[in-house]
Write an enzyme that holds these catalytic residues in place. Structure first.
Site, PDB file in Angstrom:
ATOM      1  CG  ASP A  84      -1.967   0.984   1.305  1.00 61.56           C
ATOM      2  OD1 ASP A  84      -2.375   1.460   0.227  1.00 61.56           O
ATOM      3  OD2 ASP A  84      -2.434   1.315   2.423  1.00 61.56           O
ATOM      4  CG  HIS A  85      -0.283   4.919   0.129  1.00 61.12           C
ATOM      5  ND1 HIS A  85      -0.626   5.952  -0.714  1.00 61.12           N
ATOM      6  CD2 HIS A  85      -1.413   4.578   0.787  1.00 61.12           C
ATOM      7  CE1 HIS A  85      -1.907   6.213  -0.568  1.00 61.12           C
ATOM      8  NE2 HIS A  85      -2.418   5.404   0.329  1.00 61.12           N
ATOM      9  CD  GLU A 136      -2.887   8.688  -4.133  1.00 58.50           C
ATOM     10  OE1 GLU A 136      -2.963   7.622  -3.498  1.00 58.50           O
ATOM     11  OE2 GLU A 136      -2.757   9.788  -3.588  1.00 58.50           O
ATOM     12  CG  HIS A 207      -6.193   5.084  -1.383  1.00 54.23           C
ATOM     13  ND1 HIS A 207      -5.095   4.607  -0.730  1.00 54.23           N
ATOM     14  CD2 HIS A 207      -6.142   4.572  -2.635  1.00 54.23           C
ATOM     15  CE1 HIS A 207      -4.401   3.843  -1.552  1.00 54.23           C
ATOM     16  NE2 HIS A 207      -5.011   3.799  -2.723  1.00 54.23           N
ATOM     17  N   GLY A 208      -9.056   5.793   1.808  1.00 52.81           N
ATOM     18  CA  GLY A 208      -9.786   6.504   2.853  1.00 52.81           C
ATOM     19  C   GLY A 208     -11.219   6.014   2.980  1.00 52.81           C
ATOM     20  N   GLY A 209     -11.397   4.680   2.985  1.00 48.49           N
ATOM     21  CA  GLY A 209     -12.753   4.115   3.051  1.00 48.49           C
ATOM     22  C   GLY A 209     -13.356   4.162   4.447  1.00 48.49           C
ATOM     23  CG  ASN A 229      -7.293   1.104  -0.225  1.00 48.26           C
ATOM     24  OD1 ASN A 229      -7.748   0.232  -0.949  1.00 48.26           O
ATOM     25  ND2 ASN A 229      -6.146   1.706  -0.462  1.00 48.26           N
TER      26      ASN A 229
END
Ligand code: 13P
Length: 289
Positions: A84-85, A136, A207-209, A229
């Protein structure tokens, strides 16, 4: 069995549901998430940040931890192990070499052409090992950012250019989403998700779910999101439960009991999110290795 994310995300895109990517931090979290998803017969992406990888000891530790649990617990759903990231191409290469089946290269803080260049290198490397690549565009803020820092929303035509120039498998666009907690005036731009989805024709990642109610998550999926996510929701649920447990068991010092006391809280979040995302019973094969 570990798989890359292509099959599960493309099936989700076609059929209109989303695959969860849950962040893992240690042995117990990985186990709880795998068991809950196995019970739901839901495919799952286990997402690991570089910080979490360092915390656990390294890329090989994480790979062996995940594959060991899949084997010993007889987990027979599709599981994708995802970086991730990834902050550099070298981090992505390390994950790929260690056996991760999916990586995210996050060069979103760079100018578009430089982001393309870096992402392309990662994609070329990943192709040799059948590893899927997420990238992204636009940058997300997080709760530590000042209130007036604006989320850098993407331009849909940049997305199609970026996708054809890099050949990535999935795209995480900045659409008003945010890591960590949302403020009441934060808004996801669903129309933008729809526009990007129409142009992109590859799975889109939100992202930021965490902190988004069922209605918001369902709308995002309806507009074209195929992967969501989730990290903070799990952290909050686990911490609240463990704090309460310690409060009522002040004499306790067995670390296994302390960490495990958060098991039901984590599994509850996973079952609830799987239900909202629509991924229950969406396995396409019996994936026992
Ligand atoms: P949250 O912590 O907001 O759920 O975000 C998780 C995430 O997007 C990981 O990449």
């Amino acid at each position: 069995m570990l798989i890359n994310s292509n099959l599960i995300l493309n099936k989700a895109l076609k059929e209109g549901y989303a695959i969860p990517a849950y962040n893992i931090n240690n042995l117990e979290w990985t186990r709880f998430i795998l068991e809950a998803c196995n019970e739901d017969k839901s495919p799952v992406i286990l997402a690991v940040t570089e910080n979490a990888i360092n915390y656990m000891g390294g890329y090989h530790v994480v790979y062996n931890l995940v594959t060991g649990l899949i084997k010993d617990l007889n987990i027979n759903i599709p599981v994708c192990l995802h970086l991730d990231h990834g902050s550099t191409k070298e981090a992505c290469f390390k994950a790929i070499d260690a056996g991760f089946t999916s990586v995210m290269i996050d060069a979103s803080d760079k100018e578009l052409e430089e982001n393309i260049e870096i992402t392309r290198e990662v994609k070329n490397y990943a192709n040799k090992k059948n590893v899927s690549v997420e990238a992204e565009l636009g940058s997300l803020s997080c709760e530590e950012d000042s209130v007036d820092k604006k989320v850098n929303l993407i331009n849909p035509s940049d997305c199609s250019y970026f996708i054809s120039a890099t050949n990535i498998d999935s795209l995480a666009p900045a659409v008003g989403n945010k890591h960590g907690f949302y403020n009441t005036d934060d808004e996801i731009d669903y129309k933008l998700i729809g526009l990007v989805s129409k142009e992109a024709k590859i799975p889109l990642v939100l992202h930021g779910g965490s902190g988004l109610d069922n209605n918001k998550l369902s709308t995002a999926i309806f507009c074209g999101i195929s992967k969501i996510n989730i990290n903070t929701d799990l952290q909050l649920a686990w911490t609240l439960k463990v704090r309460e447990y310690l409060e009522y068991n002040k004499e306790l010092y067995d670390p296994r009991k302390i960490i495990k006391s958060g098991e039901t809280a984590i599994k509850k979040v996973v079952h609830e999110k799987n239900k909202i995302l629509g991924c229950i019973n969406k396995i396409y094969c019996n994936c026992s290795s």
